[in-house]
Design a protein around this motif. Structure first.
Motif, PDB file in Angstrom:
ATOM      1  N   SER A 591       0.830  -1.194   0.000  1.00 46.95           N
ATOM      2  CA  SER A 591       0.000   0.000   0.000  1.00 46.95           C
ATOM      3  C   SER A 591       0.878   1.264   0.000  1.00 46.95           C
ATOM      4  O   SER A 591       0.608   2.237  -0.716  1.00 46.95           O
ATOM      5  N   VAL A 594       2.281   1.787  -3.437  1.00 49.43           N
ATOM      6  CA  VAL A 594       1.254   2.310  -4.353  1.00 49.43           C
ATOM      7  C   VAL A 594       1.060   3.805  -4.094  1.00 49.43           C
ATOM      8  O   VAL A 594       1.005   4.620  -5.032  1.00 49.43           O
ATOM      9  N   SER A 595       1.007   4.153  -2.826  1.00 54.92           N
ATOM     10  CA  SER A 595       0.826   5.557  -2.477  1.00 54.92           C
ATOM     11  C   SER A 595       1.977   6.406  -3.014  1.00 54.92           C
ATOM     12  O   SER A 595       1.781   7.486  -3.574  1.00 54.92           O
ATOM     13  N   CYS A 598       1.466   6.813  -6.693  1.00 55.45           N
ATOM     14  CA  CYS A 598       0.379   7.748  -7.001  1.00 55.45           C
ATOM     15  C   CYS A 598       0.827   9.195  -6.798  1.00 55.45           C
ATOM     16  O   CYS A 598       0.489  10.077  -7.584  1.00 55.45           O
ATOM     17  N   ALA A 620       1.056   0.763 -10.219  1.00 59.54           N
ATOM     18  CA  ALA A 620       0.162   1.061  -9.095  1.00 59.54           C
ATOM     19  C   ALA A 620      -1.165   0.326  -9.263  1.00 59.54           C
ATOM     20  O   ALA A 620      -1.734  -0.205  -8.300  1.00 59.54           O
ATOM     21  N   ARG A 621      -1.637   0.285 -10.509  1.00 67.10           N
ATOM     22  CA  ARG A 621      -2.908  -0.383 -10.771  1.00 67.10           C
ATOM     23  C   ARG A 621      -2.815  -1.870 -10.439  1.00 67.10           C
ATOM     24  O   ARG A 621      -3.613  -2.423  -9.691  1.00 67.10           O
ATOM     25  N   SER A 624      -2.383  -2.535  -6.795  1.00 65.80           N
ATOM     26  CA  SER A 624      -3.633  -2.339  -6.052  1.00 65.80           C
ATOM     27  C   SER A 624      -4.536  -3.555  -6.196  1.00 65.80           C
ATOM     28  O   SER A 624      -5.155  -4.004  -5.218  1.00 65.80           O
ATOM     29  N   GLU A 625      -4.571  -4.091  -7.432  1.00 71.14           N
ATOM     30  CA  GLU A 625      -5.371  -5.309  -7.635  1.00 71.14           C
ATOM     31  C   GLU A 625      -4.843  -6.430  -6.740  1.00 71.14           C
ATOM     32  O   GLU A 625      -5.598  -7.128  -6.061  1.00 71.14           O
ATOM     33  N   THR A 627      -3.106  -6.214  -4.071  1.00 66.61           N
ATOM     34  CA  THR A 627      -3.358  -5.901  -2.664  1.00 66.61           C
ATOM     35  C   THR A 627      -4.771  -6.337  -2.283  1.00 66.61           C
ATOM     36  O   THR A 627      -4.977  -7.009  -1.262  1.00 66.61           O
ATOM     37  N   ASN A 628      -5.724  -5.999  -3.132  1.00 65.04           N
ATOM     38  CA  ASN A 628      -7.109  -6.354  -2.830  1.00 65.04           C
ATOM     39  C   ASN A 628      -7.332  -7.861  -2.839  1.00 65.04           C
ATOM     40  O   ASN A 628      -8.006  -8.408  -1.972  1.00 65.04           O
ATOM     41  N   THR A 679       7.469  -4.486  -6.818  1.00 63.62           N
ATOM     42  CA  THR A 679       7.718  -3.464  -5.793  1.00 63.62           C
ATOM     43  C   THR A 679       9.206  -3.110  -5.696  1.00 63.62           C
ATOM     44  O   THR A 679      10.056  -4.000  -5.785  1.00 63.62           O
TER      45      THR A 679
END
Ligand code: ADP
Ligand code: MG
Length: 697
Positions: A591, A594-595, A598, A620-621, A624-625, A627-628, A679
């Motif tokens: 996270s 990603v931040s 962004c 980032a996209r 994020s996927e 991560t979810n 990452t």
């Protein structure tokens, strides 16, 4: 000091006993060791006192009954030698009673329901065939561990019983061949031990290694073992220093450590000892594993004994070289010089062939563990299907015997057991096939399915007992035969015919072999630990153990139960460790990255209008996927792990871990490993595979 001078200096061995015990006590002691008789208390008192004096001279302050409970590791409870003396003084004391029997409070060792927890006591009894030794200023007395009802609660007792069983039956067979000078037969074992070494600092930063012994996450490094540049490669200075000290420590303990070399994977190594009597080999292998860990720590390294510390990299096994020898020094699996010796060799060989075929399930069970499940059948270790490699020459000889045809086509001579000399087969052709679970290597068998962390006691107990059973059947048949030679010929031919399905000289890693083995030959393929373990209690297996007095029915059931529970516990800890790592370190790290990306995207669009941020936005996209998805999976895993705890039956629990928890863990790992590859290194909380595997310079 030279090596011969300090070899065994920490062992109360034969030479020690001879020099320190009065003659009649020494003779009584030798008799006990040779005949397995129990020790008279007067003798025990003298031996204990001599042992204590020797130990104190060598710096020992404590003694312990050293035993191998069913957790698979060794256990010890230390008592000091001190005893109050006079007003304020102490003397060092150790009695025969304390030597021969101990009563550890053992309520926390697994017993599989044998010993109710209110009856916490078990007792330990000295195994005088394995010498006492000093480790960490403590006199260690190798012992068997039993309940008050006499049921075995350890790995050693059944192993000793199985050695007695094979001795009994092999002696019957040897008598039939007229070997009157032989008085006992022992199985011998040399256990080659594989292990990984990694740097202590790197290890300290991996929760998964600390809690579970293996990495639960980790993207593959750009370089693995593809180049084959590690196997037998030059040994790095830090590793060389470790090996040198390891050898020294093992030699002091009388362990015959012989060969050290690099293995296939980076950071992987192997130690091979000279073979010895099975129960001593088993004690020594336990000691070897323990000393490896201790010595590694002194070199700021960690020794990983897990079967599969790194996914995608070869795991570690333990090759169990096994044979049978007489007290007159004859290796019964060595093809002989005369037709007569050859007939005897062939009969023992047939006993092993038949034993492995009929008890393949037990051999598989003897190496079943959560860790080893990652290795077997993964193109690096033999498959879960047990088969036997004999090599082309020996297989052709057996074919000829079976068909009763000529082996040597040129000479047209009939190959008759007990009449003809076996052609000598060159030894070096016998050890080429590394893919076979059970391979004949010229004068012994190499059982290669064991995992690196396994004790060898269980596998050898199974092999000994299975072969004892076949020898029993052979002896029954031959003892009642009118004509020994005709009966022998028939027996060997019949055994080959009925059990040759277990012989396979091809590539055990081939997919087509598994199909042939299961579809055409009908061999069992017990893929995982929960698939294999229920067969422990199959009627034929219980009958086997009962007949040879190796395990009672209660003991078989308790062992099966303990192994199943152990499997579930390991997976449970792994699942909880994953959850902890994902929740506390990995999701926050992802996270955060990603931040950061962004923020860069916003900054870029402000500062550099019209320039797109393809790298930042795509990464980032995707992150994020991931991560979810990881978040969803870790919630799922939490639910599964708590549900597993509510299942009562041990087998059902183990099956649930295998079929439900494990796949979820694998799925989660996939997400995280992809995230790791996306990452930035400084954001990732753990050392990478590259950091771990190449941590030792
Ligand atoms: P390699 O496998 O490297 O060719 P060896 O065949 O000499 O080497 O030995 C491999 C292992 O087998 C060693 O640990 C050795 O002590 C053991 N071994 C050799 N002979 C026997 C035997 N008769 N019984 C049990 N183990 C043996
Ligand atoms: Mg070998």
């Amino acid at each position: 000091m030279s090596i011969p001078e300090y070899f065994g200096c920490m062992v109360f061995n034969e030479a020690c006993m001879k020099s320190r015990l009065p003659k009649e006590i020494y003779t009584a002691m030798k008799k006990t060791i040779r005949d397995g008789k129990s020790l008279d208390l007067n003798v025990a008192n003298v031996v204990a006192n001599a042992m204590k004096d020797w130990a104190v001279e060598h710096g020992a302050t404590h003694y312990t009954h050293w035993f191998q409970p069913m957790t698979g590791i060794t256990a010890e409870k230390h008592d000091s030698f001190i005893s109050p003396f006079g007003d304020n003084g102490v003397i060092m004391e150790f009695s025969g009673k304390e030597l021969v029997k101990g009563e550890p409070d053992a309520s926390s060792f697994p017993s599989g329901g044998i010993r109710a927890t209110f009856e916490a006591r078990g007792y330990t009894a000295w195994d005088p065939t394995s010498y006492a030794f000093i480790k960490d200023d403590t006199l260690c007395i190798p012992t068997a561990f039993c309940s008050y009802g006499g049921e075995a609660l350890d790995k050693k007792t059944p192993l000793l019983r199985s050695m007695e069983a094979i001795n009994r039956q092999a002696m019957r067979v040897l008598r039939l061949f007229g070997n009157d000078d032989v008085t006992s037969v022992k199985t011998t074992v040399g256990a080659e031990q594989e292990y990984f070494l990694i740097d202590q600092d790197v290890y300290n930063r991996r929760k998964d290694l600390i809690y579970t012994g293996r990495t639960l996450f980790g993207a593959r490094p750009p370089k693995g073992q593809e180049l084959d540049d590690h196997y037998f490669g030059t040994i790095k200075p830090r590793v060389a220093a470790f090996m040198k000290e390891l050898d020294r420590e093992l030699w002091k303990l009388g362990v015959l450590s012989k060969t050290e070399h690099n293995e296939v994977a980076p950071s992987q190594h192997e130690l091979a000892p000279v073979f010895t009597t099975t129960n001593i080999a088993s004690d020594h292998n336990q000691l070897t594993m323990e000393v490896m860990k201790k010595v590694a720590a002194r070199h700021h390294m960690v020794c990983l004994l897990h079967e599969k510390p790194f996914a995608g990299v070869n795991g570690s096994g333990k090759h169990n070289n096994w044979s049978i020898s007489t007290n007159t020094g004859v290796n019964l699996l060595e093809p002989g010089e005369t037709p007569y010796e050859n007939a005897q060799f062939l009969l023992f060989l047939c006993a092993v062939i038949k034993g492995v075929d009929e008890y393949a399930d037990l051999l598989r069970i003897s190496v079943a563990s959560a860790g080893n499940d990652h290795r077997l059948g993964a193109q690096e270790a033999p498959p879960a299907v047990v088969s036997m490699f004999l090599g082309d020459e020996l297989s052709e000889i057996l074919d000829a015997i079976e068909a009763d045809t000529s082996y040597d086509a040129k000479e047209k001579s009939l190959m008759r057991v007990g009449v003809h000399v076996l052609p000598k087969f060159p030894k070096d052709t016998t050890d080429r096939n590394r893919t076979s679970p059970f391979a004949f290597t010229g004068n012994k068998f190499e059982f290669r399915m064991l995992g690196s962390a396994d004790t060898i006691a269980c596998a050898n107990m199974m092999i000994n007992t299975a072969v004892a059973e076949e020898l029993r059947q052979f002896a029954d048949y031959l003892e009642s035969a009118d004509d020994f030679h005709t009966a022998l010929n028939q027996l060997i031919r019949k055994t080959i015919k009925e059990h040759k399905r277990i012989i396979f000289n091809g590539n055990g890693y081939d997919e087509s072999w598994i199909e042939e083995a299961t579809q055409v030959r009908g061999l069992p393929n017990l893929v995982s630990t929960p698939d294999a373990l229920p067969h422990y209690t199959d009627e034929k297996n219980v009958t086997l153990f009962l007949r040879h007095k190796v395990l009672s029915e209660v003991e078989v059931c308790s062992r099966c139960e303990i192994l199943l529970e152990n499997y579930s516990k390991i997976l449970h800890i792994e699942a909880l460790t994953m959850i902890d790592m994902v929740n506390k370190d990995l999701l926050p790290a992802m996270s955060k990255y990603v931040s950061k990306l962004c923020k860069t995207i916003s900054a870029k669009s402000a500062a550099l209008p019209g320039v797109d941020s393809a790298y930042e936005s795509n990464t980032a996209r995707r992150l994020s996927e991931l991560t979810n998805e990881s978040f969803a999976l870790v919630r799922q895993l939490e639910t599964y792990a708590s549900h597993a705890a509510t299942i009562e039956d041990a087998l059902q629990t183990a099956m649930y871990y295998k079929d439900t928890v494990l796949p979820c863990m694998e799925q989660l790992r996939k997400m995280i490993d992809e995230a790791e590859s996306l990452t930035a290194k400084e954001y990732w909380p753990y050392p990478s595979y590259g950091d771990m595997l190449f941590s030792i310079k």
